[in-house]
Motif scaffolding. Structure first.
Motif, PDB file in Angstrom:
ATOM      1  N   CYS A  89     -17.019 -74.934   2.002  1.00 26.18           N
ATOM      2  CA  CYS A  89     -15.562 -75.031   2.097  1.00 26.18           C
ATOM      3  C   CYS A  89     -15.176 -75.844   3.321  1.00 26.18           C
ATOM      4  CB  CYS A  89     -14.954 -73.631   2.203  1.00 26.18           C
ATOM      5  SG  CYS A  89     -15.265 -72.576   0.782  1.00 26.18           S
ATOM      6  N   ILE A  90     -14.228 -76.719   3.149  1.00 26.52           N
ATOM      7  CA  ILE A  90     -13.761 -77.565   4.251  1.00 26.52           C
ATOM      8  C   ILE A  90     -12.281 -77.314   4.537  1.00 26.52           C
ATOM      9  CG2 ILE A  90     -13.412 -79.918   5.083  1.00 26.52           C
ATOM     10  CD1 ILE A  90     -16.317 -79.231   4.941  1.00 26.52           C
ATOM     11  N   ARG A  91     -11.448 -77.504   3.522  1.00 26.11           N
ATOM     12  CA  ARG A  91     -10.015 -77.476   3.754  1.00 26.11           C
ATOM     13  C   ARG A  91      -9.513 -76.088   4.147  1.00 26.11           C
ATOM     14  NH1 ARG A  91      -8.860 -81.986   5.292  1.00 26.11           N
ATOM     15  NH2 ARG A  91      -7.113 -80.735   6.008  1.00 26.11           N
ATOM     16  N   THR A  92     -10.160 -75.036   3.704  1.00 23.87           N
ATOM     17  CA  THR A  92      -9.749 -73.686   4.109  1.00 23.87           C
ATOM     18  C   THR A  92      -9.716 -73.580   5.627  1.00 23.87           C
ATOM     19  OG1 THR A  92     -10.583 -72.637   2.099  1.00 23.87           O
ATOM     20  CG2 THR A  92     -10.389 -71.236   4.048  1.00 23.87           C
ATOM     21  N   PHE A  93     -10.636 -74.273   6.312  1.00 21.35           N
ATOM     22  CA  PHE A  93     -10.673 -74.285   7.768  1.00 21.35           C
ATOM     23  C   PHE A  93      -9.810 -75.414   8.335  1.00 21.35           C
ATOM     24  CE2 PHE A  93     -14.488 -72.212   6.322  1.00 21.35           C
ATOM     25  CZ  PHE A  93     -14.644 -71.140   7.193  1.00 21.35           C
ATOM     26  N   ALA A  94      -9.995 -76.620   7.792  1.00 16.82           N
ATOM     27  CA  ALA A  94      -9.324 -77.795   8.358  1.00 16.82           C
ATOM     28  C   ALA A  94      -7.812 -77.696   8.272  1.00 16.82           C
ATOM     29  CB  ALA A  94      -9.805 -79.061   7.638  1.00 16.82           C
ATOM     30  N   ASP A  95      -7.287 -77.017   7.235  1.00 18.31           N
ATOM     31  CA  ASP A  95      -5.836 -76.921   7.067  1.00 18.31           C
ATOM     32  C   ASP A  95      -5.165 -76.062   8.126  1.00 18.31           C
ATOM     33  OD1 ASP A  95      -5.851 -78.581   4.905  1.00 18.31           O
ATOM     34  OD2 ASP A  95      -5.722 -77.004   3.385  1.00 18.31           O
ATOM     35  N   GLU A  96      -5.957 -75.339   8.917  1.00 18.38           N
ATOM     36  CA  GLU A  96      -5.354 -74.461   9.920  1.00 18.38           C
ATOM     37  C   GLU A  96      -5.092 -75.150  11.256  1.00 18.38           C
ATOM     38  OE1 GLU A  96      -4.067 -71.752   9.012  1.00 18.38           O
ATOM     39  OE2 GLU A  96      -4.953 -72.005   7.033  1.00 18.38           O
ATOM     40  N   GLY A  97      -5.531 -76.404  11.408  1.00 21.07           N
ATOM     41  CA  GLY A  97      -5.089 -77.227  12.517  1.00 21.07           C
ATOM     42  C   GLY A  97      -5.604 -76.878  13.899  1.00 21.07           C
ATOM     43  N   PRO A  98      -4.826 -77.229  14.951  1.00 22.65           N
ATOM     44  CA  PRO A  98      -5.309 -77.183  16.343  1.00 22.65           C
ATOM     45  C   PRO A  98      -5.811 -75.819  16.798  1.00 22.65           C
ATOM     46  CG  PRO A  98      -3.253 -78.402  16.187  1.00 22.65           C
ATOM     47  CD  PRO A  98      -3.472 -77.782  14.843  1.00 22.65           C
ATOM     48  N   MET A  99      -5.121 -74.730  16.428  1.00 17.36           N
ATOM     49  CA  MET A  99      -5.549 -73.424  16.925  1.00 17.36           C
ATOM     50  C   MET A  99      -6.948 -73.067  16.434  1.00 17.36           C
ATOM     51  SD  MET A  99      -2.195 -70.945  17.111  1.00 17.36           S
ATOM     52  CE  MET A  99      -1.621 -71.229  15.447  1.00 17.36           C
ATOM     53  N   LEU A 100      -7.241 -73.401  15.184  1.00 16.54           N
ATOM     54  CA  LEU A 100      -8.577 -73.112  14.676  1.00 16.54           C
ATOM     55  C   LEU A 100      -9.598 -74.089  15.262  1.00 16.54           C
ATOM     56  CD1 LEU A 100     -10.264 -71.300  12.881  1.00 16.54           C
ATOM     57  CD2 LEU A 100      -9.986 -72.956  11.054  1.00 16.54           C
ATOM     58  N   LEU A 101      -9.201 -75.325  15.490  1.00 15.87           N
ATOM     59  CA  LEU A 101     -10.116 -76.287  16.116  1.00 15.87           C
ATOM     60  C   LEU A 101     -10.575 -75.771  17.476  1.00 15.87           C
ATOM     61  CD1 LEU A 101     -11.550 -79.001  16.395  1.00 15.87           C
ATOM     62  CD2 LEU A 101      -9.385 -79.970  17.221  1.00 15.87           C
ATOM     63  N   GLU A 102      -9.645 -75.263  18.254  1.00 17.43           N
ATOM     64  CA  GLU A 102      -9.980 -74.715  19.564  1.00 17.43           C
ATOM     65  C   GLU A 102     -10.937 -73.534  19.414  1.00 17.43           C
ATOM     66  OE1 GLU A 102      -7.689 -72.600  23.360  1.00 17.43           O
ATOM     67  OE2 GLU A 102      -6.545 -73.615  21.781  1.00 17.43           O
ATOM     68  N   LEU A 103     -10.646 -72.693  18.458  1.00 18.20           N
ATOM     69  CA  LEU A 103     -11.474 -71.507  18.239  1.00 18.20           C
ATOM     70  C   LEU A 103     -12.855 -71.898  17.719  1.00 18.20           C
ATOM     71  CD1 LEU A 103     -11.344 -68.418  18.391  1.00 18.20           C
ATOM     72  CD2 LEU A 103     -10.485 -68.410  16.051  1.00 18.20           C
ATOM     73  N   LEU A 104     -12.889 -72.869  16.818  1.00 19.43           N
ATOM     74  CA  LEU A 104     -14.157 -73.314  16.241  1.00 19.43           C
ATOM     75  C   LEU A 104     -15.021 -74.004  17.299  1.00 19.43           C
ATOM     76  CD1 LEU A 104     -15.411 -73.147  13.416  1.00 19.43           C
ATOM     77  CD2 LEU A 104     -14.502 -75.407  12.938  1.00 19.43           C
ATOM     78  N   SER A 105     -14.373 -74.740  18.189  1.00 23.63           N
ATOM     79  CA  SER A 105     -15.108 -75.388  19.284  1.00 23.63           C
ATOM     80  C   SER A 105     -15.719 -74.339  20.206  1.00 23.63           C
ATOM     81  CB  SER A 105     -14.169 -76.302  20.083  1.00 23.63           C
ATOM     82  OG  SER A 105     -13.654 -77.333  19.256  1.00 23.63           O
ATOM     83  N   ALA A 106     -14.949 -73.282  20.462  1.00 20.68           N
ATOM     84  CA  ALA A 106     -15.467 -72.196  21.291  1.00 20.68           C
ATOM     85  C   ALA A 106     -16.636 -71.494  20.592  1.00 20.68           C
ATOM     86  CB  ALA A 106     -14.352 -71.190  21.588  1.00 20.68           C
ATOM     87  N   TYR A 107     -16.505 -71.366  19.290  1.00 17.65           N
ATOM     88  CA  TYR A 107     -17.585 -70.742  18.509  1.00 17.65           C
ATOM     89  C   TYR A 107     -18.857 -71.587  18.607  1.00 17.65           C
ATOM     90  CZ  TYR A 107     -20.166 -68.848  14.525  1.00 17.65           C
ATOM     91  OH  TYR A 107     -21.132 -68.288  13.726  1.00 17.65           O
ATOM     92  N   GLU A 108     -18.700 -72.919  18.510  1.00 18.10           N
ATOM     93  CA  GLU A 108     -19.853 -73.825  18.589  1.00 18.10           C
ATOM     94  C   GLU A 108     -20.532 -73.692  19.954  1.00 18.10           C
ATOM     95  OE1 GLU A 108     -20.785 -78.597  18.087  1.00 18.10           O
ATOM     96  OE2 GLU A 108     -18.911 -77.911  18.992  1.00 18.10           O
ATOM     97  N   THR A 109     -19.715 -73.550  20.988  1.00 19.27           N
ATOM     98  CA  THR A 109     -20.267 -73.447  22.340  1.00 19.27           C
ATOM     99  C   THR A 109     -20.959 -72.106  22.570  1.00 19.27           C
ATOM    100  OG1 THR A 109     -18.515 -74.883  23.177  1.00 19.27           O
ATOM    101  CG2 THR A 109     -19.689 -73.525  24.798  1.00 19.27           C
ATOM    102  N   MET A 110     -20.337 -71.045  22.089  1.00 18.33           N
ATOM    103  CA  MET A 110     -20.846 -69.700  22.355  1.00 18.33           C
ATOM    104  C   MET A 110     -22.006 -69.322  21.437  1.00 18.33           C
ATOM    105  SD  MET A 110     -17.202 -67.703  22.741  1.00 18.33           S
ATOM    106  CE  MET A 110     -18.008 -66.105  22.813  1.00 18.33           C
TER     107      MET A 110
END
Length: 876
Positions: free
Chosen positions: A756-777
């Motif tokens: 799945c791509i759009r389920t995540f991508a459609d949520e925009g900047p707030m999820l991008l920030e969270l996903l980036s933190a997830y990648e780091t952690m």
């Protein structure tokens, strides 16, 4: 649907009605609230008090409710009729609201009604009298939805024997609920004295009045019964000696005494007409077989013998319900052999006067099932949504062996059972119908040949006889296969669904108004787009089912079903972020579809979503606004709700929270409904995002938890992923980072297999920030747990897509190294490995190594696929 004008008017004012200023002031206080609830047991004068007060107000819409109003469409049809009667200057809506009705999208329809009354500047009061007869949960839920959107100048008054089963705490806490109860309706000493002195003219002493008030506890029903009993004595002196006991005992005794004290002809009239919920002189004449109906009704009205006028012309009446219940019991005791005949006569008269729905009820009471089935068949031929629930109840009351003699009604019963979730019962009936159809195919027309003069068997039937048989048989085969298709869909057996869908298409063609056609309309959104994907629960399985469906319907040249399949495929491609392909298949669907289907709305929303991804917000808004007008012919409620919610989503994406709130209010979406409607999962999610933007975290969490339970209960894992994503954002924004990571990890784990791509991508900047933190952690944290661990390549793929869409191309290289990205760009330019090696001054072997790494990271197997995937991820 026939709307009786008598039911939408204030009951006629009774003669010598005493004024109760105290109660009028209490009722008047309700004009400062949204809702006033008047509750007390039977006979406490609720309707009388409300009627007297309402008669002094300017614009009062009144609905006299009966048990027959336990039908969503009928209930709101009478509400609308009463508002129009009270406000003749009401503007005409953009379309006929009753025509726009759809039982599965009531919230949107109510939104249109709210908008209609909002355009009136003057105060409007709506009274729903005897609301305790309403037991349909959906009516309660829809009324809550209506209440939530009421403008300040509209006030709702509900009267009944018990507090309505509505969720009232919020109204109570906000001061928008006004209660008038039993203690308020009880007659005071002063009111009781004036009642006996002025209204019924009983020469009672103060001690006798005190005794009656003490025994009745101010119950005006008991006081009235005392008065009637006293008046009918040959020598009325004092209070009836045997007047004592608890409420139930007192009412039973006094009602019996009132009846027994009436002349024989009045008793007979009362008993024989008690089977009717409403009375008119001609109707009574038909039941009593004497032409005394008008005289009797006028006499009963004058004597106030529990007869209520339903209109100003005094053409229609009804008995006090408590009195009617008693009369019916007495009729059964005294003349048990007459009950069925009376119901039969009532059915005949009602049928002759075109009150077919009421006639069906009386025929069923009389066990005249053949007549009932005949009328049900007529009603089915001009079917409207208001009849669906009533029809199911009727059909289930007909003995099975009789119903099976009518394949059409049996099939109607089956489909109604399917659509109400009673799958096992429906399947048993389907098996019997299948066997009957098989026997019919074997038997054909039967052997009806005759002997001619020479003793030879000859067939005198016309060719049209065979043609009609063939058409009829084909029709029922089509309906049978359609019902099987619905059953398979509900049970997620998609291979069988396609099998029976094919046979249905071969065997029948729906006509306008056909029961199956009508019932498939609300099912249709489930067969297209994201709803279908959510129902299946797996994108990989969905791809197989949709591909098979496309092949099937293209081969059968069935344009509408082909369009539905194209639309579903487009939604699948959208989720995978293959936007160009999604748009291609969507345009094909819109080109060949009839435009009359609900699927057109789903496709319109998907097209708007694609435009949003491309940041063409103005274009998306114009498309949706135009679509709202174009889809009005299908139904304002559905298009209003879904389109308004999508417009709200666009406003949120642009940071305009106030516009988002306004659009959501216009949608008519109601979260008070319990359980929530799975079909509106996306719309509910938008509401949660609005609350998130308003920092109403607790409310957003509560709604998302409810949605999560619904998704799990209906086995909709893709919806569950969407809800988990939103939960992670809410937790992160409310400072609960660890919980946010856990929810996001679970969502990623569930979504990874389907990519799945759009389920995540459609949520925009707030999820991008969270996903980036997830990648780091993720690589360093044990808090996330092994069960939530997903491939970092999948996470990076999501990050690349989202960073690119948000205008952060320099960060889109995270998935590929700088050299790999340069090689991918040169591959896009159609350079060979040797040419790339020369350009970068490296060996061909190095180029091949990097190319293989690119293939692995992008999960592709060729240059063409690599370029295509790179474009999707914003790398090119």
């Amino acid at each position: 649907m026939l709307v009786l004008s008598a039911k939408v008017h204030i009951p006629a004012k009774r003669m010598r009605l005493i004024e109760r200023e105290r109660l009028a002031l209490l009722l008047d206080q309700g004009r400062g609230c949204k809702l006033t609830v008047v509750t007390a047991p039977a006979g406490y004068g609720k309707s009388t008090a409300l009627g007297a007060w309402a008669a002094l107000q300017k614009h009062v819409a009144w609905v006299n409710l009966e048990k027959s109003e336990n039908d969503l469409h009928r209930f709101w049809a009478y509400v609308l009729a009463s508002i129009r009667a009270a406000c003749p200057f009401l503007r005409e809506p953009s379309q006929d609201l009753l025509t726009a009705w759809n039982v599965n999208t009531i919230e949107g329809w109510i939104g249109e009604l709210i908008e209609l009354v909002s355009g009136i500047e003057e105060e409007i009061i709506l009274v729903l009298d005897d609301y305790h007869v309403i037991t349909d949960k959906r009516i309660h839920e829809s009324l809550e939805a209506w209440l939530s959107g009421l403008p300040g100048h509209v006030h709702l008054y509900i009267s009944g024997r018990a507090e309505p089963p509505l969720k009232l705490p919020r109204l109570r806490m906000s001061g928008q609920l006004h209660l008038v109860g039993l203690k308020d309706l009880r007659f005071t000493r002063e009111e009781g004295e004036r009642f006996f002195r002025d209204s019924v003219e009983m020469p009672l002493t103060s001690r006798e009045i005190d005794a009656i008030l003490d025994q009745t506890e101010g119950w005006i029903g008991g006081m009235t019964l005392v008065a009637l009993s006293w008046q009918n004595r040959s020598h009325p002196v004092g209070v009836p000696a045997q007047f004592s006991g608890r409420h139930r005992d007192v009412s039973d005794y006094l009602i019996a005494e009132v009846l027994d004290q009436q002349p024989a002809d009045v008793q007979s009239f009362l008993l024989h007409t008690s089977i009717c919920n409403r009375l008119s002189a001609p109707f009574c004449d038909a039941l009593t077989e004497i032409d005394e109906g008008q005289r009797m009704l006028e006499e009963l009205d004058r004597s106030q013998l529990f007869l209520l006028s339903l209109d100003d012309q005094r053409r229609w009446y009804r008995y006090h319900r408590l009195f009617q219940d008693f009369l019916q019991a007495q009729l059964q005791i005294r003349y048990p052999d007459r009950v069925a005949r009376l119901h039969l006569e009532a059915g005949k008269w009602l049928e002759q006067n075109d009150y077919l729905e009421e006639a069906v009820e009386h025929y069923l009471q009389a066990e005249q099932f053949g007549d009932a089935m005949r009328l049900i068949q007529q009603l089915q031929d001009k079917l409207s949504p208001s009849l669906l629930e009533s029809m199911r109840g009727w059909l289930l009351r007909i003995p099975g062996e009789l119903l099976r003699e009518s394949p059409e009604l049996e099939m109607s019963c089956i489909v109604l059972l399917l659509c109400s979730g009673r799958l096992e019962e429906a399947e048993k009936r389907l098996e019997r119908v299948g066997a009957s159809l098989h026997d019919a195919e074997e038997g054909g027309l039967g052997d009806d040949r005759e002997l001619d003069d020479d003793g030879e068997l000859v067939d005198n039937r016309e060719p049209d006889d065979y043609r009609r048989l063939s058409e009829r048989q084909q029709c029922w085969q089509g309906r049978y296969h359609t019902a099987r298709m619905i059953l398979a869909y509900e049970r997620k057996d998609y291979e069988e669904m396609l099998h029976y869908g094919e046979r249905s298409a071969e065997a029948s063609s729906s006509k306008s108004g056909d029961l199956l056609s009508m019932l498939l309309k609300p099912l249709d959104p489930g067969l297209v787009g994201r709803q279908f994907l959510a129902q299946i629960g797996s994108l990989r399985v969905a791809e197989q089912v949709i591909s098979a469906a496309i092949r099937l319907w293209e081969e059968k040249n069935h344009d509408d079903f082909t369009a539905v399949s194209y639309g579903s495929y487009s939604a699948l491609l959208y989720e995978w972020n293959r936007l160009d392909e999604a748009e291609f298949w969507l345009e094909r669907a819109l080109e060949i579809g009839s435009g009359e289907k609900v699927s057109a709305l789903s496709m319109l929303l998907l097209k708007a979503r694609i435009l949003q991804v491309r940041q063409a917000y103005t274009e998306a808004v114009e498309l949706l606004t135009d679509g709202m007008a174009r889809l009005d012919h299908w139904g304002q409620s559905e298009s209003q709700l879904r389109i308004a919610a999508e417009l709200s989503r666009i406003s949120l994406a642009q940071g305009d929270v106030s516009s988002a709130v306004r659009c959501m209010e216009e949608s008519g979406l109601e979260v008070a409904l319990d359980p929530l409607v799975p079909a509106y999962m996306q719309e509910y999610a938008v509401l949660a995002k609005i609350w998130l933007a308003q920092k109403r975290f607790d409310e957003a969490k509560f709604l998302l938890n409810r949605l999560h339970r619904v998704a799990q209960a209906h086995d909709r894992p893709l919806d569950e992923v969407r809800i988990l994503v939103l939960k992670s954002i809410v937790y992160a924004q409310s400072g609960q980072q660890q919980m946010a990571m856990l929810k996001l990890g679970k969502a990623l784990k569930m979504a990874e297999e389907d990519e799945c791509i759009r389920t995540f991508a459609d949520e925009g900047p707030m999820l991008l920030e969270l996903l980036s933190a997830y990648e780091t952690m993720r690589p360093h944290s044990i808090l996330l747990g092994e069960l939530s661990r997903v491939s970092l390549d999948y996470v990076k793929k999501l990050l690349c897509c989202m960073r690119s869409e948000l205008g952060l191309p320099e960060m889109s290289q995270a998935l590929l190294t700088a050299q790999e990205l340069r090689i991918l760009q040169l591959i896009e330019s159609k350079l060979t490995n040797k040419e790339i090696a020369g350009t970068l001054s490296v060996s061909v072997t190095t180029v091949k190594t990097h190319t293989n790494n690119i293939y692995r990271k992008l999960d592709v197997k060729s240059r063409f696929e690599a370029v295509h995937r790179g474009t999707e991820l914003g790398l090119l």
